[in-house]
Each structure stands twice: as structure tokens, then as C-alpha cells.
Design a protein around this motif. Structure first.
Motif, PDB file in Angstrom:
ATOM      1  N   GLU A 171       0.892 -14.546 -12.086  1.00 18.34           N
ATOM      2  CA  GLU A 171       1.394 -15.733 -11.394  1.00 18.34           C
ATOM      3  C   GLU A 171       2.795 -15.504 -10.850  1.00 18.34           C
ATOM      4  N   PHE A 172       3.615 -14.814 -11.615  1.00 22.62           N
ATOM      5  CA  PHE A 172       4.970 -14.505 -11.153  1.00 22.62           C
ATOM      6  C   PHE A 172       4.921 -13.584  -9.943  1.00 22.62           C
TER       7      PHE A 172
ATOM      8  N   LYS B  36       5.422 -12.601  -4.163  1.00 21.38           N
ATOM      9  CA  LYS B  36       4.829 -12.149  -2.908  1.00 21.38           C
ATOM     10  C   LYS B  36       4.919 -13.232  -1.847  1.00 21.38           C
ATOM     11  N   GLU B  37       4.652 -14.468  -2.218  1.00 21.03           N
ATOM     12  CA  GLU B  37       4.716 -15.569  -1.268  1.00 21.03           C
ATOM     13  C   GLU B  37       6.136 -15.777  -0.748  1.00 21.03           C
ATOM     14  N   SER B  38       7.109 -15.654  -1.637  1.00 19.69           N
ATOM     15  CA  SER B  38       8.497 -15.888  -1.235  1.00 19.69           C
ATOM     16  C   SER B  38       9.026 -14.817  -0.293  1.00 19.69           C
TER      17      SER B  38
ATOM     18  N   ARG C  35       2.496 -13.313  -7.835  1.00 21.80           N
ATOM     19  CA  ARG C  35       1.958 -14.058  -6.695  1.00 21.80           C
ATOM     20  C   ARG C  35       3.066 -14.870  -6.021  1.00 21.80           C
ATOM     21  N   ARG C  36       3.881 -15.550  -6.796  1.00 24.91           N
ATOM     22  CA  ARG C  36       4.971 -16.339  -6.226  1.00 24.91           C
ATOM     23  C   ARG C  36       6.018 -15.452  -5.566  1.00 24.91           C
TER      24      ARG C  36
END
Length: 237
Positions: A101-102, A107-109, A104-105
Motif C-alpha cells: 500500500e505504501f 507510485k501515485e504521488s 502504491r501511494r
């Protein structure tokens, strides 16, 4: 216009503009050589700017601090807060890289700047060279040149070494304005810590090494998860 004023403009205006143009050309797939071409252009601009400073002032004056920094009172407090902030924002997150989850976030940022980061082995080696270049040249330009420049300006009150280092750290943050407000604050704090290290150690060696290691962070992120694009750093404009 004297060299110091001209080179201040080159550092604070010319270098960010050149990096922005090359990044935009890369985004639009019009940069010759792609990522490697962008990295090479950035390295070339930084080395030209730094070597001009070395030529103007001499290697010994550039590499070795003229005065030993002695922090007292607010300086020590600021140093402690700076170290705590830097660890919280840049070191603690490394311990969460194993959590999907970390990642993924993260990567999105960083999605809007993912086109800047290395993919192939050759790109990664060139990025490694870029990080080393940034570590050395930006320390010459910011920790030596801008600090010295600010101290020699004809101001009503001569800046102390601590004040000049603080002002150069703020300019270091401003220099990274294209990365956004959070990156500006992060790099300003990092610049303050590097300035303290420069003044305490007496040379640019320690801050240059630390700076280069910091800018190699994207390669660590890539290794942790090959599918993840890393976040922006001081090495990329």
C-alpha cells in the motif's frame, strides 16, 4: 556585470530553465537520446557552472571552508529540528518500502514525473553518474559560491557564516521550485544540514558525498519494487 552577480543569475535562473526545457522535451518525446540525453545535458550544464567557479576562485578556496562553523543557541536548535525533519521525511519512509500500500501511494504521488526516472541498465548507470555530478557541483555552487556571494554583498550589515548558510539553504529550496512546495521545503532543510556539515567538517567532501547518496534514492526505490516509479529528488529538475 561582475562574475559573482552574473553567476548568481546563471545558477538561480539559467540552470533551472535549462533543466525545465530538457525535461519538457523529454515529456514530449522530443529529447535526443531520451532520458540519457536529459541526464547528459543536466550534467554538462552543472559541470560548466561549477568549473567556472573553481576557475574563478581556485580549488582550495572552493573546496575548503574559510571559517569553522560554531553553532550556539538558535543554531543548535535549528540543527536539531532540521535533522529530525530530514529523518522523518526521507529516512523513515524507507522502512515502509516492503508494504504494498505504501509503494502504491508512492507510485501515485510520483506519476507526473515518472518519465524522468531510469528504466534500462544503461539509464540507471547514467543516473548514477548524474547523482555524483549533482552531489559535487551543487555543493560547489550552493555551499561555497552562494554562501560566499551572500557574505560579500554590500549589505548594511555583513552576514554571519550562519546567516549566509541559512540564506543559501533557502535559495537551494527555491532552486527546486519546479518540484513543488513540499520538495522546496525538503531541499531547503537538506541544504541547511549540508551547510552545517560543510562548516563543521571544513571541506565539501562530506556534504558532497551525502548529497550524492541522497540523490541516488530513486535507484533504491526501483530496486525495492521494479514496477514502482520513484518520487522526485534534488537530483532531477
Amino acid at each position: 556585470m561582475g562574475f559573482p552577480h552574473l553567476w548568481f543569475a546563471v545558477i538561480m535562473v539559467g540552470l533551472p530553465l535549462a533543466a525545465g526545457v530538457s525535461a519538457e522535451r523529454l515529456r514530449q518525446n522530443r529529447m535526443p537520446g531520451g532520458r540519457i540525453g536529459t541526464y547528459a545535458m543536466t550534467m554538462g550544464c552543472l559541470w560548466v557552472a561549477a568549473l567556472a567557479v573553481v576557475w574563478r576562485y581556485g580549488w582550495n578556496d572552493v573546496w575548503y571552508a574559510k571559517e569553522t562553523l560554531r553553532l550556539t543557541g538558535w543554531g543548535r536548535t535549528a540543527l536539531g529540528l532540521g535533522v529530525a525533519y530530514f529523518l522523518l521525511m526521507n529516512v523513515v519512509p524507507l522502512f515502509f518500502l516492503k508494504h504494498p500500500e505504501f509503494r502504491r501511494r508512492l507510485k501515485e504521488s510520483s506519476q507526473d514525473r515518472s518519465f524522468l526516472y531510469p528504466v534500462s541498465r544503461r539509464e540507471k548507470w547514467t543516473f548514477f553518474a548524474l547523482a555524483l555530478t549533482v552531489g559535487i557541483t551543487e555543493e560547489i555552487l550552493f555551499r561555497f559560491f552562494l554562501t560566499d556571494y551572500l557574505r560579500t554583498l554590500p549589505l548594511p550589515v555583513t552576514l554571519s557564516p550562519e546567516a549566509a548558510l541559512s540564506a543559501s539553504a533557502l535559495l537551494f529550496g527555491l532552486y527546486h521550485w519546479k518540484q513543488g512546495p513540499a520538495a522546496m521545503v525538503n531541499t531547503a532543510v537538506f541544504g541547511w544540514l549540508l551547510g552545517c556539515l560543510y562548516g563543521s567538517a571544513g571541506s565539501l567532501l562530506a556534504p558532497a558525498v551525502l548529497h550524492a547518496v541522497f540523490d541516488l534514492k530513486p535507484l533504491l526505490f526501483l530496486r525495492a519494487d521494479r514496477s514502482m516509479e520513484p518520487p522526485g529528488t534534488a537530483a532531477s529538475q
